[in-house]
Design an enzyme around this catalytic site. Structure first.
Site, PDB file in Angstrom:
ATOM      1  N   GLU A 101      66.690  58.232  33.218  1.00 38.75           N
ATOM      2  CA  GLU A 101      67.931  58.821  32.692  1.00 38.75           C
ATOM      3  C   GLU A 101      69.130  57.948  33.034  1.00 38.75           C
ATOM      4  O   GLU A 101      70.033  57.773  32.222  1.00 38.75           O
ATOM      5  CB  GLU A 101      68.135  60.254  33.221  1.00 38.75           C
ATOM      6  CG  GLU A 101      67.114  61.244  32.727  1.00 38.75           C
ATOM      7  CD  GLU A 101      66.884  61.197  31.211  1.00 38.75           C
ATOM      8  OE1 GLU A 101      67.864  61.183  30.454  1.00 38.75           O
ATOM      9  OE2 GLU A 101      65.713  61.155  30.801  1.00 38.75           O
ATOM     10  N   TRP A 129      69.284  55.476  30.481  1.00 40.82           N
ATOM     11  CA  TRP A 129      69.886  55.919  29.207  1.00 40.82           C
ATOM     12  C   TRP A 129      71.404  55.739  29.257  1.00 40.82           C
ATOM     13  O   TRP A 129      72.047  55.428  28.265  1.00 40.82           O
ATOM     14  CB  TRP A 129      69.534  57.385  28.904  1.00 40.82           C
ATOM     15  CG  TRP A 129      68.233  57.523  28.161  1.00 40.82           C
ATOM     16  CD1 TRP A 129      67.037  57.891  28.693  1.00 40.82           C
ATOM     17  CD2 TRP A 129      68.005  57.280  26.756  1.00 40.82           C
ATOM     18  NE1 TRP A 129      66.078  57.894  27.700  1.00 40.82           N
ATOM     19  CE2 TRP A 129      66.638  57.534  26.510  1.00 40.82           C
ATOM     20  CE3 TRP A 129      68.809  56.888  25.686  1.00 40.82           C
ATOM     21  CZ2 TRP A 129      66.060  57.405  25.245  1.00 40.82           C
ATOM     22  CZ3 TRP A 129      68.238  56.763  24.418  1.00 40.82           C
ATOM     23  CH2 TRP A 129      66.885  57.012  24.213  1.00 40.82           C
ATOM     24  N   TRP A 156      78.600  65.346   4.403  1.00 39.53           N
ATOM     25  CA  TRP A 156      79.010  66.354   5.387  1.00 39.53           C
ATOM     26  C   TRP A 156      79.850  67.425   4.711  1.00 39.53           C
ATOM     27  O   TRP A 156      80.538  67.165   3.722  1.00 39.53           O
ATOM     28  CB  TRP A 156      79.841  65.701   6.504  1.00 39.53           C
ATOM     29  CG  TRP A 156      79.118  64.635   7.267  1.00 39.53           C
ATOM     30  CD1 TRP A 156      79.420  63.315   7.300  1.00 39.53           C
ATOM     31  CD2 TRP A 156      77.975  64.806   8.118  1.00 39.53           C
ATOM     32  NE1 TRP A 156      78.537  62.636   8.108  1.00 39.53           N
ATOM     33  CE2 TRP A 156      77.635  63.531   8.629  1.00 39.53           C
ATOM     34  CE3 TRP A 156      77.195  65.901   8.505  1.00 39.53           C
ATOM     35  CZ2 TRP A 156      76.574  63.316   9.499  1.00 39.53           C
ATOM     36  CZ3 TRP A 156      76.136  65.687   9.386  1.00 39.53           C
ATOM     37  CH2 TRP A 156      75.833  64.405   9.853  1.00 39.53           C
ATOM     38  N   ASN A 173      71.587  69.328  29.531  1.00 37.92           N
ATOM     39  CA  ASN A 173      71.206  68.372  28.481  1.00 37.92           C
ATOM     40  C   ASN A 173      70.396  69.011  27.356  1.00 37.92           C
ATOM     41  O   ASN A 173      70.585  68.694  26.184  1.00 37.92           O
ATOM     42  CB  ASN A 173      70.434  67.201  29.100  1.00 37.92           C
ATOM     43  CG  ASN A 173      70.093  66.161  28.055  1.00 37.92           C
ATOM     44  OD1 ASN A 173      70.976  65.607  27.400  1.00 37.92           O
ATOM     45  ND2 ASN A 173      68.803  65.898  27.875  1.00 37.92           N
ATOM     46  N   TRP A 181      79.072  64.695  12.934  1.00 35.42           N
ATOM     47  CA  TRP A 181      78.855  64.560  14.379  1.00 35.42           C
ATOM     48  C   TRP A 181      80.139  64.175  15.100  1.00 35.42           C
ATOM     49  O   TRP A 181      80.342  64.514  16.261  1.00 35.42           O
ATOM     50  CB  TRP A 181      77.730  63.562  14.685  1.00 35.42           C
ATOM     51  CG  TRP A 181      77.960  62.164  14.164  1.00 35.42           C
ATOM     52  CD1 TRP A 181      77.551  61.668  12.971  1.00 35.42           C
ATOM     53  CD2 TRP A 181      78.664  61.088  14.813  1.00 35.42           C
ATOM     54  NE1 TRP A 181      77.949  60.358  12.834  1.00 35.42           N
ATOM     55  CE2 TRP A 181      78.625  59.971  13.952  1.00 35.42           C
ATOM     56  CE3 TRP A 181      79.306  60.948  16.043  1.00 35.42           C
ATOM     57  CZ2 TRP A 181      79.218  58.747  14.265  1.00 35.42           C
ATOM     58  CZ3 TRP A 181      79.894  59.739  16.363  1.00 35.42           C
ATOM     59  CH2 TRP A 181      79.849  58.649  15.477  1.00 35.42           C
ATOM     60  N   TRP A 224      75.563  61.636  20.561  1.00 43.40           N
ATOM     61  CA  TRP A 224      75.839  62.320  19.294  1.00 43.40           C
ATOM     62  C   TRP A 224      75.157  61.583  18.145  1.00 43.40           C
ATOM     63  O   TRP A 224      74.574  62.193  17.256  1.00 43.40           O
ATOM     64  CB  TRP A 224      77.352  62.465  19.054  1.00 43.40           C
ATOM     65  CG  TRP A 224      77.847  63.730  19.679  1.00 43.40           C
ATOM     66  CD1 TRP A 224      78.452  63.868  20.902  1.00 43.40           C
ATOM     67  CD2 TRP A 224      77.728  65.059  19.140  1.00 43.40           C
ATOM     68  NE1 TRP A 224      78.706  65.193  21.148  1.00 43.40           N
ATOM     69  CE2 TRP A 224      78.287  65.940  20.095  1.00 43.40           C
ATOM     70  CE3 TRP A 224      77.209  65.588  17.962  1.00 43.40           C
ATOM     71  CZ2 TRP A 224      78.341  67.326  19.880  1.00 43.40           C
ATOM     72  CZ3 TRP A 224      77.264  66.963  17.759  1.00 43.40           C
ATOM     73  CH2 TRP A 224      77.818  67.807  18.710  1.00 43.40           C
TER      74      TRP A 224
HETATM   75  P1  FAD Z   1      70.454  64.115  35.063  1.00 37.67           P
HETATM   76  O1  FAD Z   1      69.359  64.617  34.213  1.00 37.67           O
HETATM   77  O2  FAD Z   1      70.407  64.437  36.506  1.00 37.67           O
HETATM   78  O3  FAD Z   1      70.565  62.574  34.827  1.00 37.67           O
HETATM   79  C1  FAD Z   1      71.131  61.674  35.798  1.00 37.67           C
HETATM   80  C2  FAD Z   1      72.219  60.853  35.145  1.00 37.67           C
HETATM   81  O4  FAD Z   1      71.675  60.050  34.103  1.00 37.67           O
HETATM   82  C3  FAD Z   1      73.291  61.681  34.466  1.00 37.67           C
HETATM   83  O5  FAD Z   1      74.244  62.132  35.406  1.00 37.67           O
HETATM   84  C4  FAD Z   1      73.857  60.701  33.466  1.00 37.67           C
HETATM   85  O6  FAD Z   1      74.769  59.800  34.067  1.00 37.67           O
HETATM   86  C5  FAD Z   1      72.613  59.917  33.049  1.00 37.67           C
HETATM   87  N1  FAD Z   1      72.038  60.510  31.833  1.00 37.67           N
HETATM   88  C6  FAD Z   1      71.171  61.533  31.739  1.00 37.67           C
HETATM   89  N2  FAD Z   1      70.823  61.761  30.455  1.00 37.67           N
HETATM   90  C7  FAD Z   1      71.511  60.863  29.727  1.00 37.67           C
HETATM   91  C8  FAD Z   1      71.593  60.593  28.336  1.00 37.67           C
HETATM   92  N3  FAD Z   1      70.902  61.295  27.433  1.00 37.67           N
HETATM   93  N4  FAD Z   1      72.421  59.611  27.927  1.00 37.67           N
HETATM   94  C9  FAD Z   1      73.147  58.883  28.798  1.00 37.67           C
HETATM   95  N5  FAD Z   1      73.096  59.093  30.131  1.00 37.67           N
HETATM   96  C10 FAD Z   1      72.297  60.067  30.584  1.00 37.67           C
HETATM   97  N6  FAD Z   1      76.399  62.365  29.408  1.00 37.67           N
HETATM   98  C11 FAD Z   1      77.548  61.960  29.988  1.00 37.67           C
HETATM   99  O7  FAD Z   1      77.521  61.516  31.144  1.00 37.67           O
HETATM  100  N7  FAD Z   1      78.730  62.038  29.330  1.00 37.67           N
HETATM  101  C12 FAD Z   1      78.825  62.525  28.058  1.00 37.67           C
HETATM  102  O8  FAD Z   1      79.922  62.549  27.491  1.00 37.67           O
HETATM  103  C13 FAD Z   1      77.622  62.985  27.430  1.00 37.67           C
HETATM  104  N8  FAD Z   1      77.654  63.510  26.182  1.00 37.67           N
HETATM  105  C14 FAD Z   1      76.486  63.948  25.605  1.00 37.67           C
HETATM  106  C15 FAD Z   1      76.507  64.470  24.317  1.00 37.67           C
HETATM  107  C16 FAD Z   1      75.346  64.934  23.707  1.00 37.67           C
HETATM  108  C17 FAD Z   1      75.384  65.471  22.285  1.00 37.67           C
HETATM  109  C18 FAD Z   1      74.133  64.890  24.415  1.00 37.67           C
HETATM  110  C19 FAD Z   1      72.861  65.387  23.781  1.00 37.67           C
HETATM  111  C20 FAD Z   1      74.088  64.360  25.686  1.00 37.67           C
HETATM  112  C21 FAD Z   1      75.238  63.885  26.304  1.00 37.67           C
HETATM  113  N9  FAD Z   1      75.225  63.326  27.599  1.00 37.67           N
HETATM  114  C22 FAD Z   1      76.396  62.880  28.164  1.00 37.67           C
HETATM  115  C23 FAD Z   1      73.942  63.052  28.276  1.00 37.67           C
HETATM  116  C24 FAD Z   1      73.404  64.156  29.194  1.00 37.67           C
HETATM  117  O9  FAD Z   1      73.427  65.404  28.555  1.00 37.67           O
HETATM  118  C25 FAD Z   1      74.178  64.256  30.498  1.00 37.67           C
HETATM  119  O10 FAD Z   1      74.315  62.979  31.088  1.00 37.67           O
HETATM  120  C26 FAD Z   1      73.437  65.156  31.492  1.00 37.67           C
HETATM  121  O11 FAD Z   1      73.249  66.432  30.952  1.00 37.67           O
HETATM  122  C27 FAD Z   1      74.247  65.250  32.763  1.00 37.67           C
HETATM  123  O12 FAD Z   1      73.644  66.124  33.653  1.00 37.67           O
HETATM  124  P2  FAD Z   1      72.981  65.587  34.992  1.00 37.67           P
HETATM  125  O13 FAD Z   1      73.953  64.746  35.750  1.00 37.67           O
HETATM  126  O14 FAD Z   1      72.421  66.775  35.694  1.00 37.67           O
HETATM  127  O15 FAD Z   1      71.839  64.668  34.424  1.00 37.67           O
END
Ligand code: FAD
Length: 483
Positions: free
Chosen positions: A266, A269, A297, A332, A350, A373
């Site tokens: 993650e 990502w 759209w 997420n 989006w 997105w």
């Molecule tokens: P964990 O699951 O604990 O992951 C650890 C870290 O990995 C996160 O804190 C984050 O930095 C990174 N990470 C995890 N998943 C993703 C992912 N899919 N893409 C990029 N990095 C990721 N994340 C943001 O940080 N900022 C945003 O503005 C953002 N917008 C999003 C918009 C949409 C439509 C979606 C589907 C996802 C988005 N995310 C975003 C990704 C993800 O949802 C969040 O990073 C995650 O939910 C944060 O929770 P966590 O720290 O508990 O994640």
């Protein structure tokens, strides 16, 4: 070096593993600085609340080391050369944000400083690896995650550094402003209750969150992270977004422990999102897959408002949107389902969702938000195909069995039996009455019917492809669009 060094903080609000700060402290006196310029003014409400508290925490930790945080209003180009003159600073150091517009502006700022006889140095810390360092074997940017991940893991990662032991003060502190003057917190009305209950910004809190996640969450992360009702994910995202924690610190702390692999993925990502934004700076505005520019759209402000306020009639979507509204964060799984619903069930662009998330998320991050997105909408890199359309009811039943998440965020549905909590419109009238649910009154009817919305989305997708074929044929016959 003779004069002090100005360290310009941005999204790196921490003392540890901060190379710009460490280099300045090793050279002599340090003037830590944060600027309230255009980027801060452009932040959404929830994203402004966070730095208010994070900067207050940074002020405290600097004060504990005999230093201060100088706050000034204005852009870097306006403030830095003058401040350097005023303080006889020898140089200005800062860490890259890896945002393309800021990277470009940084070059101009360095040149302006040089013109004023002031040196500057830029460091890297907000990513594991600078986005330009990873390339495919053909020297191109990655657009598929798995090969990116494989390449990323092969890179050597330097261990994170500690905080500087000393932060020598300058002979005199220049005049600064106060956080209160900046008005980053909402006042009238003060809507930040839910944010205060949910979060504690600052470097020390970020470290505490990381430590408790490593102790209590990491081993089960792989299974638990997809269930929004639990505490299965790390909730480190706002701390990472504001640089209270570096990704290197998170990576190093987790690597090698049981269950670390999916968590590191993650973090990758996040890196991938920055890699995409670096190579495709239009990512927040335009689809990466050009054919989506012709997507038909809809324009429907009432449906957009229903989605924003968690009143679509689909419990998992609404629970996610209400969690976001209240706490500035959404799980997420709920983000994916809510985003997919906006784009595919409502056929709204989006970009409208990206903008709402930017305004309401405490972890709003230009790269991660835009990349995700686009991923959800099917127009991004390595994206979910558009025609794969989440069923919000089945998603709810799979990832929130029993409806604990839905009951938490939609108290009006709390008394429904499990069988109907994700599909209240199917509940018999007596069951609804017993649970105190009046559809269309206490909770909305579904805004769209899932099967009909799915058909409409597939038809819109086919229309886009048709238009693409015609325009390619009209362009001189490059051939039809092939996925
Ligand atoms: P964990 O699951 O604990 O992951 C650890 C870290 O990995 C996160 O804190 C984050 O930095 C990174 N990470 C995890 N998943 C993703 C992912 N899919 N893409 C990029 N990095 C990721 N994340 C943001 O940080 N900022 C945003 O503005 C953002 N917008 C999003 C918009 C949409 C439509 C979606 C589907 C996802 C988005 N995310 C975003 C990704 C993800 O949802 C969040 O990073 C995650 O939910 C944060 O929770 P966590 O720290 O508990 O994640």
């Amino acid at each position: 070096m003779s004069g002090p060094i100005i360290v310009w903080f941005r999204r790196d609000l921490r003392l540890a593993d901060n190379p710009a700060l460490a280099a300045a402290a090793a050279a002599g006196a340090v003037i830590p600085l944060f600027l309230c310029g255009g980027e801060v003014a452009a932040l959404g409400g929830a994203s402004r609340w966070w730095p208010h508290h994070s900067l207050a925490a940074l002020e405290e930790s600097l004060a504990a080391r005999g230093s201060r945080l100088l706050l000034r209003r204005g852009s870097a180009a306006e403030v830095l050369p003058g401040l350097a003159r005023e303080t006889s600073a020898a140089a200005v150091y800062w860490n890259r944000t890896y945002l393309p517009a800021q990277d470009a502006a940084d070059g101009a700022i360095a040149a302006a400083l040089k013109g004023a006889g002031v040196g500057s140095r830029r460091y890297g810390t907000g990513l594991l690896h600078a986005p330009e360092t990873l390339r495919t074997r053909n020297g191109r940017p990655f657009q598929v995650f798995t090969p990116f991940w494989n390449a990323l893991r092969q890179q050597l990662l330097e261990p994170p550094a500690g905080a500087p032991a000393r932060l020598p003060a300058p002979p005199a502190w220049p005049r600064g402003e106060t956080l209160a003057e900046w008005g980053l917190r909402p006042e009238k009305p003060d809507w930040a209750d839910g944010l205060r209950e949910s979060w504690s910004p600052g470097e020390a809190s970020a470290q505490a969150r990381l430590a408790s996640f490593l102790d209590e969450g990491l081993a089960a992360y792989g299974e638990g992270r997809d269930f929004p009702a639990g505490a299965g994910s790390s909730r480190l995202s706002p701390h990472l977004a504001w640089g209270e924690l570096s990704p290197r610190q998170a990576w190093q702390a987790a690597a090698g422990s049981a269950g670390a692999e999916p968590f590191l993925r993650e973090l990758a990502w996040r890196e991938f999102s920055y890699h995409l934004l670096h190579h495709f700076p239009f990512l927040p505005e335009r689809p990466l897959r050009g054919e989506f520019a012709a997507f038909p759209w809809r324009d429907d402000p009432a449906s957009l408002a229903a989605w924003q306020r968690g009143r679509t009639g689909y419990p998992l979507v609404d629970a996610g949107m209400r969690q976001l509204w209240r706490t500035g964060w959404m799980h997420n799984r709920a983000r994916m389902v809510a985003a997919s619903f906006l784009v595919k069930h409502l056929l709204l662009p989006w970009q409208a969702g990206e903008s709402w998330f930017r305004d309401t998320l405490v972890d709003a991050d230009p790269a991660c938000n835009a990349a995700n997105w686009q991923w959800v909408a099917g127009c991004g890199a390595d994206a979910a195909p558009f025609f794969r359309i989440f069923n919000p009811v089945l998603q709810g039943e799979k990832f929130d069995p029993g409806g604990r998440y839905v009951r938490r965020w939609l108290p009006e549905l709390a008394s429904l039996p499990d069988k109907f909590v994700h599909r209240p419109w199917e509940a018999p009238p007596e069951v609804l009455a017993q649970a105190g649910v009046r559809l269309g009154d206490t909770y909305p009817h579904p805004l769209v019917d899932h099967a009909a919305a799915r058909q409409r989305a597939l038809a819109a997708f086919a229309e886009m492809r048709q238009e693409r074929c015609q325009s390619l044929a009209g362009d001189g016959g490059e051939g039809p669009y092939v996925e």
